[in-house]
Write a protein that holds these residues in place. Structure first.
Motif, short mmCIF file in Angstrom:
data_model
loop_
_atom_site.label_atom_id
_atom_site.label_comp_id
_atom_site.label_asym_id
_atom_site.label_seq_id
_atom_site.Cartn_x
_atom_site.Cartn_y
_atom_site.Cartn_z
N ALA A 1 46.18 51.07 40.04
CA ALA A 1 46.50 50.65 41.41
C ALA A 1 47.32 51.72 42.12
N GLU A 2 48.23 52.37 41.41
CA GLU A 2 49.06 53.41 41.98
C GLU A 2 48.21 54.59 42.47
N LYS B 1 41.10 50.40 40.95
CA LYS B 1 41.25 49.07 40.38
C LYS B 1 40.70 49.10 38.96
N LEU C 1 52.45 43.63 38.84
CA LEU C 1 51.00 43.71 38.95
C LEU C 1 50.46 42.59 39.83
N ALA D 1 46.58 48.82 34.43
CA ALA D 1 46.20 48.27 35.73
C ALA D 1 47.14 48.74 36.83
N LEU D 2 48.43 48.80 36.54
CA LEU D 2 49.40 49.28 37.51
C LEU D 2 49.18 50.76 37.81
N ILE E 1 50.56 43.56 43.37
CA ILE E 1 49.72 44.70 43.76
C ILE E 1 48.23 44.40 43.58
N ASP E 2 47.87 43.76 42.47
CA ASP E 2 46.46 43.48 42.16
C ASP E 2 46.39 42.11 41.49
#
Length: 308
Positions: free
Chosen positions: A169-170, A174, A143, A165-166, A146-147
């Motif tokens: 993002a995928e 957000k 994570l 969260a992941l 990615i963010d």
């Protein structure tokens, strides 16, 4: 009519209930609770709910309304509380928002979109398998790459939030940060009153209140809730004062240890509440400890409100 709400907020045990009632009486208002526990039925003692006599003095909304088995959320609170605010405005009265749940207050002060991020069940399943195989730190590092903003907010051990969260993002989204970058609502304006006390006095009030809750029958209240089929898995039962007594009934603590833990967790919660409320730049703070009496503090609050 001027569409303006008055907010009375502050840490637990500071005295919000009494001050909100007096403010509502002075300002021709009715009270909308902003407390994540007082809205539940059957949870009167542990939530320090306004008494029947207190509620008779001023109309209270969102107190003793939701079944504790219901999966309640900030989104549902926003819907119900805004409906209550409109009902009060329609009477020609002033809504007085009273409580200490920061996210619920944000839901009233800002235009918050509580819609969930897009789902990706296959990816979610994969992430949970990775967490089981490699540990939560592995997912959190993913994570972070990615963010990074979400990673900074979410504890590595909170696998559920890391996965969410992941997954967001995928899907090109957000996870929203509900503590900043917010747009004030245009539904009404708000006057913010923050109540505080010197730390020693506040912590003493917290400790004494926990003792009073035990004397009033908190243990029996929790036992009755468990008898209704509620468990520690229910959101309502995760509240401070409930989860510790459940742990006592399960043999995890002695009664003395459980009571001490309630006091400790409540003090920590009060500290977090103050940190949250200090984010509001327009908040006018009143330290009750600095006044000779509640009447003196209320007098100054009323003078300030009437100038506003």
């Amino acid at each position: 009519m001027k569409r303006e709400i008055i907010v009375i907020c502050g840490p637990t045990a500071v005295g919000k209930t009494e001050y909100a009632i007096d403010t509502a009486l002075r300002m021709n208002g009715e009270i909308v609770s902003c407390d994540s526990m007082q809205l539940y039925k059957y949870m009167d003692i542990g939530s320090a709910k306004p008494t029947v006599e207190e509620q008779a003095r001023v109309r209270h909304y969102l107190v003793d309304q939701i079944d504790p088995a219901e999966a309640f959320s900030a989104a549902k609170y926003q819907t119900l509380a805004k409906a209550a605010i409109e009902e009060i405005f329609a009477k020609g009265k002033t809504p007085v928002i009273a409580g200490g749940t920061g996210l619920y207050l944000n839901a009233l002060l800002y235009d918050m979109d509580f819609s969930a991020p897009p789902r990706n069940d296959a990816y979610r399943d994969q992430l949970y398998k990775e967490a089981e195989e490699f540990g939560p730190a592995y997912l959190h590092q993913k994570l972070l790459r990615i963010d990074s903003n979400a990673a900074a907010r979410i504890h590595p051990n909170n696998i559920k939030k890391v996965v969410r969260a992941l997954e967001a993002a995928e899907e090109g989204a957000k996870v929203k940060d509900f503590s900043k970058d917010l747009t004030p609502t245009q539904d009404y304006s708000a006057v913010l009153v923050g109540l505080t006390r010197n730390r020693g006095e506040l912590y003493d009030r917290i400790n004494r209140r926990v003792d009073i809750l035990i004397e009033k029958g908190l243990l029996e209240e929790v036992r009755n809730l468990l008898a209704k089929g509620l468990t520690e898995a229910d959101i309502s039962m995760k509240g401070i004062g409930y989860k510790e007594i459940i742990a006592y009934y399960h043999g995890q603590y002695s009664l003395e240890e459980a009571i001490d833990l309630v006091k400790k967790n409540t003090r920590h919660y009060a500290k977090r509440q103050l940190t949250w409320f200090k984010r509001y730049k327009d908040m006018k703070w009143f330290n009750i400890s600095e006044y000779d009496s509640d009447a003196d503090c209320l007098k100054e609050i009323f003078q300030w409100l009437e100038k506003k």
